[in-house]
Design an enzyme around this catalytic site. Sequence first.
Site, PDB file in Angstrom:
ATOM      1  N   TYR A  61     -10.046   1.642  15.678  1.00  0.00           N
ATOM      2  CA  TYR A  61      -9.654   2.216  14.643  1.00  0.00           C
ATOM      3  C   TYR A  61      -9.377   3.713  14.669  1.00  0.00           C
ATOM      4  CZ  TYR A  61      -7.552   3.218  10.152  1.00  0.00           C
ATOM      5  OH  TYR A  61      -6.527   3.481   9.141  1.00  0.00           O
ATOM      6  N   GLY A  98       0.161  -0.555   9.518  1.00  0.00           N
ATOM      7  CA  GLY A  98      -1.377  -0.227  10.357  1.00  0.00           C
ATOM      8  C   GLY A  98      -2.303  -1.412  10.066  1.00  0.00           C
ATOM      9  N   ASP A 147       6.877  -8.142  14.109  1.00  0.00           N
ATOM     10  CA  ASP A 147       5.408  -8.037  14.230  1.00  0.00           C
ATOM     11  C   ASP A 147       5.412  -6.976  15.216  1.00  0.00           C
ATOM     12  OD1 ASP A 147       2.784  -8.224  14.825  1.00  0.00           O
ATOM     13  OD2 ASP A 147       2.966 -10.396  15.355  1.00  0.00           O
ATOM     14  N   ASP A 160       8.241  -4.531   8.014  1.00  0.00           N
ATOM     15  CA  ASP A 160       7.121  -5.011   7.850  1.00  0.00           C
ATOM     16  C   ASP A 160       6.918  -6.568   8.471  1.00  0.00           C
ATOM     17  OD1 ASP A 160       4.276  -5.595   6.601  1.00  0.00           O
ATOM     18  OD2 ASP A 160       4.722  -3.848   5.609  1.00  0.00           O
ATOM     19  N   GLY A 191       0.799  -1.351  -0.007  1.00  0.00           N
ATOM     20  CA  GLY A 191      -0.121  -0.033  -0.030  1.00  0.00           C
ATOM     21  C   GLY A 191       0.710   1.342   0.009  1.00  0.00           C
ATOM     22  N   LYS A 212      -5.996   6.069  15.704  1.00  0.00           N
ATOM     23  CA  LYS A 212      -5.395   7.235  14.853  1.00  0.00           C
ATOM     24  C   LYS A 212      -5.579   8.676  15.756  1.00  0.00           C
ATOM     25  CE  LYS A 212      -4.503   4.559  11.580  1.00  0.00           C
ATOM     26  NZ  LYS A 212      -2.800   4.301  11.103  1.00  0.00           N
TER      27      LYS A 212
HETATM   28  P1  NAI Z   1      -1.759  -1.944   3.623  1.00  0.00           P
HETATM   29  O1  NAI Z   1      -2.597  -2.888   4.540  1.00  0.00           O
HETATM   30  O2  NAI Z   1      -1.837  -2.126   2.091  1.00  0.00           O
HETATM   31  O3  NAI Z   1      -0.299  -1.631   4.536  1.00  0.00           O
HETATM   32  C1  NAI Z   1      -0.123  -1.677   5.686  1.00  0.00           C
HETATM   33  C2  NAI Z   1       1.164  -2.484   5.987  1.00  0.00           C
HETATM   34  O4  NAI Z   1       1.238  -2.705   7.564  1.00  0.00           O
HETATM   35  C3  NAI Z   1       1.219  -3.868   5.551  1.00  0.00           C
HETATM   36  O5  NAI Z   1       2.325  -4.110   4.553  1.00  0.00           O
HETATM   37  C4  NAI Z   1       1.128  -4.741   6.623  1.00  0.00           C
HETATM   38  O6  NAI Z   1       1.836  -5.974   6.548  1.00  0.00           O
HETATM   39  C5  NAI Z   1       1.880  -3.719   7.631  1.00  0.00           C
HETATM   40  N1  NAI Z   1       1.358  -4.258   9.179  1.00  0.00           N
HETATM   41  C6  NAI Z   1       0.392  -4.464   9.468  1.00  0.00           C
HETATM   42  N2  NAI Z   1       0.358  -4.982  10.915  1.00  0.00           N
HETATM   43  C7  NAI Z   1       1.722  -5.203  10.982  1.00  0.00           C
HETATM   44  C8  NAI Z   1       2.266  -5.715  12.229  1.00  0.00           C
HETATM   45  N3  NAI Z   1       1.755  -6.317  12.939  1.00  0.00           N
HETATM   46  N4  NAI Z   1       3.821  -5.761  12.053  1.00  0.00           N
HETATM   47  C9  NAI Z   1       4.391  -5.122  11.157  1.00  0.00           C
HETATM   48  N5  NAI Z   1       3.550  -4.607  10.046  1.00  0.00           N
HETATM   49  C10 NAI Z   1       2.309  -4.659  10.147  1.00  0.00           C
HETATM   50  O7  NAI Z   1      -2.395  -0.499   4.273  1.00  0.00           O
HETATM   51  P2  NAI Z   1      -2.611   1.045   3.649  1.00  0.00           P
HETATM   52  O8  NAI Z   1      -3.723   1.000   3.150  1.00  0.00           O
HETATM   53  O9  NAI Z   1      -1.297   1.142   2.998  1.00  0.00           O
HETATM   54  O10 NAI Z   1      -2.218   1.747   4.993  1.00  0.00           O
HETATM   55  C11 NAI Z   1      -1.318   2.529   5.459  1.00  0.00           C
HETATM   56  C12 NAI Z   1      -1.740   3.376   6.616  1.00  0.00           C
HETATM   57  O11 NAI Z   1      -2.534   4.185   6.326  1.00  0.00           O
HETATM   58  C13 NAI Z   1      -2.250   2.444   7.796  1.00  0.00           C
HETATM   59  O12 NAI Z   1      -1.690   2.815   8.958  1.00  0.00           O
HETATM   60  C14 NAI Z   1      -3.558   2.796   7.575  1.00  0.00           C
HETATM   61  O13 NAI Z   1      -4.297   2.774   8.877  1.00  0.00           O
HETATM   62  C15 NAI Z   1      -3.577   4.006   7.286  1.00  0.00           C
HETATM   63  N6  NAI Z   1      -4.663   4.589   6.497  1.00  0.00           N
HETATM   64  C16 NAI Z   1      -5.352   3.894   5.285  1.00  0.00           C
HETATM   65  C17 NAI Z   1      -6.610   4.300   4.540  1.00  0.00           C
HETATM   66  C18 NAI Z   1      -6.728   3.349   3.363  1.00  0.00           C
HETATM   67  O14 NAI Z   1      -7.935   3.871   2.910  1.00  0.00           O
HETATM   68  N7  NAI Z   1      -6.089   2.663   2.859  1.00  0.00           N
HETATM   69  C19 NAI Z   1      -7.209   5.334   5.199  1.00  0.00           C
HETATM   70  C20 NAI Z   1      -6.518   6.349   6.282  1.00  0.00           C
HETATM   71  C21 NAI Z   1      -5.453   5.681   6.870  1.00  0.00           C
END
Ligand code: NAI
Length: 289
Positions: free
Chosen positions: A155, A71, A41, A32, A12, A159
């Site tokens: 969530y 996240g 983790d 990650d 992402g 945040k």
């Molecule tokens: P994503 O799911 O594509 O990427 C998140 C990454 O965090 C993944 O690679 C995952 O493996 C890693 N992760 C999750 N749990 C983990 C753990 N226990 N230990 C280590 N790494 C871990 O998500 P995205 O959408 O790129 O999100 C990035 C950030 O943006 C997050 O903090 C999310 O909450 C935030 N966000 C996302 C939105 C969306 O619509 N996609 C909207 C608002 C905020």
Amino acid sequence: MGVYVVTGSASGMGQAVTLRLRADGHTVVGVDLAGAEVDADLSTSEGRSAAIGLLLEKVDGPLDGAVMAAGMGPKRGRERMLVEVNVLGVTDLLEALRPKLAAAAKAKVVVFGSNSTTSTPFVPRMAIKRLVDGDAEGATRILKRRGSLSGPASYAASKIAVARWVRRICVTPEWAGEGIRMNVIAPGPVMTPLLAGQLKSSTASQVKSFPVPIREYGTPEQLAEWVMTMLSPAADFMVGTVVTVDGGTEALLRPDDWPARLPLRLLPRMGWSMYRAPKRGQVADYSDT
Ligand code: NAI
């Protein structure tokens, strides 16, 4: 060229930022669950300690910036894991990296928040307070009482807590005083694996009904571009700002909530200077810095 830590670098928006930084010739140490330079983790204290140990080993000099994108999205039943990753996965790592950030000239930190902070109802205040204080267990107990709303409430609470933590400490002598510029990016729905997963889940109809005035989802590349600006010299004068990039949801839901008035109780923090003639030496002059 600089050295950056990016959490959530395997997917992402974290991945999009990593690719942009590397394309510009910077070194990125990604964190990650798997497929990064540091696989760890962040949902457990052991995992975070392991990540910190490896990061301190791999970043042997000053750190020019950190992007905290790892996240988890809302999911009922995983409240504890979610708050640990979304809050302690940011705060524990940043506290440990602070000396390396302070050692760089004008280091930048970008923390991923969310516009769910300002668009989610029924977020328990006590849970936010506990999270800001680092008490994941206490916060989870409160959040679980929200029943079917515990996923979105957890969530949003995570945040809000992380944005508040940033805004409280970014201005302190240990952070701004050491030249570290720390800010938050608050995206609306962005088409990443996290959002795609939500659109396939039992909460899909809720996610689809979320109002986005511009009538499209954001892309990871668009958000990465904003992060690049927040890591660049353009952000040298930016501290504690929450940058909302959400297609208009926040403005739609709360057009008149900004700016918030300065509460009277905060006037002493300004030294009352606006209301009395300043004494000699009372007004700071930064013109030579
Ligand atoms: P994503 O799911 O594509 O990427 C998140 C990454 O965090 C993944 O690679 C995952 O493996 C890693 N992760 C999750 N749990 C983990 C753990 N226990 N230990 C280590 N790494 C871990 O998500 P995205 O959408 O790129 O999100 C990035 C950030 O943006 C997050 O903090 C999310 O909450 C935030 N966000 C996302 C939105 C969306 O619509 N996609 C909207 C608002 C905020």
